[in-house]
Design a protein around this motif. Structure first.
Motif, PDB file in Angstrom:
ATOM      1  N   PHE A  68      73.920  73.864 118.693  1.00  0.00           N
ATOM      2  CA  PHE A  68      75.060  74.426 118.322  1.00  0.00           C
ATOM      3  C   PHE A  68      75.632  73.662 117.023  1.00  0.00           C
ATOM      4  O   PHE A  68      75.488  72.513 116.821  1.00  0.00           O
ATOM      5  CB  PHE A  68      76.288  74.321 119.316  1.00  0.00           C
ATOM      6  CG  PHE A  68      75.742  74.907 120.777  1.00  0.00           C
ATOM      7  CD1 PHE A  68      74.772  75.679 120.994  1.00  0.00           C
ATOM      8  CD2 PHE A  68      76.957  75.110 121.514  1.00  0.00           C
ATOM      9  CE1 PHE A  68      74.547  76.240 121.941  1.00  0.00           C
ATOM     10  CE2 PHE A  68      76.697  75.813 122.780  1.00  0.00           C
ATOM     11  CZ  PHE A  68      75.369  76.467 122.995  1.00  0.00           C
ATOM     12  N   THR A  69      76.407  74.417 116.217  1.00  0.00           N
ATOM     13  CA  THR A  69      77.161  74.037 114.991  1.00  0.00           C
ATOM     14  C   THR A  69      78.466  74.589 114.736  1.00  0.00           C
ATOM     15  O   THR A  69      78.726  76.025 114.961  1.00  0.00           O
ATOM     16  CB  THR A  69      76.208  74.443 113.742  1.00  0.00           C
ATOM     17  OG1 THR A  69      74.791  73.881 113.730  1.00  0.00           O
ATOM     18  CG2 THR A  69      76.826  73.861 112.486  1.00  0.00           C
ATOM     19  N   ILE A  70      79.285  73.623 114.579  1.00  0.00           N
ATOM     20  CA  ILE A  70      80.822  74.293 114.501  1.00  0.00           C
ATOM     21  C   ILE A  70      80.963  74.075 112.990  1.00  0.00           C
ATOM     22  O   ILE A  70      80.325  73.077 112.141  1.00  0.00           O
ATOM     23  CB  ILE A  70      81.731  73.228 115.234  1.00  0.00           C
ATOM     24  CG1 ILE A  70      81.364  73.421 116.845  1.00  0.00           C
ATOM     25  CG2 ILE A  70      83.058  73.403 115.003  1.00  0.00           C
ATOM     26  CD1 ILE A  70      82.268  72.456 117.654  1.00  0.00           C
ATOM     27  N   SER A  71      81.913  75.053 112.332  1.00  0.00           N
ATOM     28  CA  SER A  71      82.284  74.873 111.091  1.00  0.00           C
ATOM     29  C   SER A  71      83.726  75.591 111.111  1.00  0.00           C
ATOM     30  O   SER A  71      84.287  76.207 111.947  1.00  0.00           O
ATOM     31  CB  SER A  71      81.307  75.927 110.274  1.00  0.00           C
ATOM     32  OG  SER A  71      81.397  77.158 110.579  1.00  0.00           O
ATOM     33  N   ARG A  72      84.330  75.249 109.922  1.00  0.00           N
ATOM     34  CA  ARG A  72      85.755  75.785 109.801  1.00  0.00           C
ATOM     35  C   ARG A  72      85.946  76.332 108.545  1.00  0.00           C
ATOM     36  O   ARG A  72      85.333  75.754 107.515  1.00  0.00           O
ATOM     37  CB  ARG A  72      86.650  74.865 109.991  1.00  0.00           C
ATOM     38  CG  ARG A  72      86.942  73.567 109.163  1.00  0.00           C
ATOM     39  CD  ARG A  72      87.676  72.523 109.685  1.00  0.00           C
ATOM     40  NE  ARG A  72      89.015  73.105 110.021  1.00  0.00           N
ATOM     41  CZ  ARG A  72      89.856  72.154 110.918  1.00  0.00           C
ATOM     42  NH1 ARG A  72      89.490  71.231 111.467  1.00  0.00           N
ATOM     43  NH2 ARG A  72      91.121  72.791 111.001  1.00  0.00           N
TER      44      ARG A  72
END
Length: 127
Positions: A68-72
């Protein structure tokens, strides 16, 4: 108070991918640490991952690390959760939350530290 709306959930086969979005309104998310949590039936809400205000820190739960990868995107006032190599045990309702930790930019992992939540989006992974 910021309002959050998740989207992008659905039914996917094991090994597949999804990208969840968390769109914010009311306030700019640049002021907040953002977190993703999930809750399966009969289980407590658990931390999946989060992203600091600067984007420089993105801790993940061990169960999703590497997948999983989180970005904003502060310009779009949106946070994303990219989920690859999905497993049946990833099946849950996924929630995003906003936190405003005092005196730092660390990502809290406890749900009570998040002041606002979206309504959640269902992710179902079939085997």
């Amino acid at each position: 108070q910021v309002q959050l709306v998740e989207s992008g959930g659905g039914l996917v086969q094991a090994g597949g991918s999804l990208r969840l979005s968390c769109a914010a309104s009311g306030r700019t998310i640049s002021k907040y640490v953002m977190g993703w949590f999930r809750q399966a039936p009969g289980k407590e809400r658990e931390f999946v991952g989060g992203i600091s205000r600067s984007g420089g820190s993105t801790p993940y739960a061990d169960s999703v690390k590497g997948r999983f990868t989180i970005s904003r995107d502060n310009a779009k006032n949106t946070v994303y959760l990219r989920m690859n190599s999905l497993k049946p045990e990833d099946t849950a309702v996924y929630y995003c939350g906003s936190a405003n930790p005092i005196g730092g930019d660390s990502v809290p992992i406890a749900p009570y530290e998040y002041g606002a939540w979206g309504q959640g989006t269902q992710v179902t992974v079939s085997s």
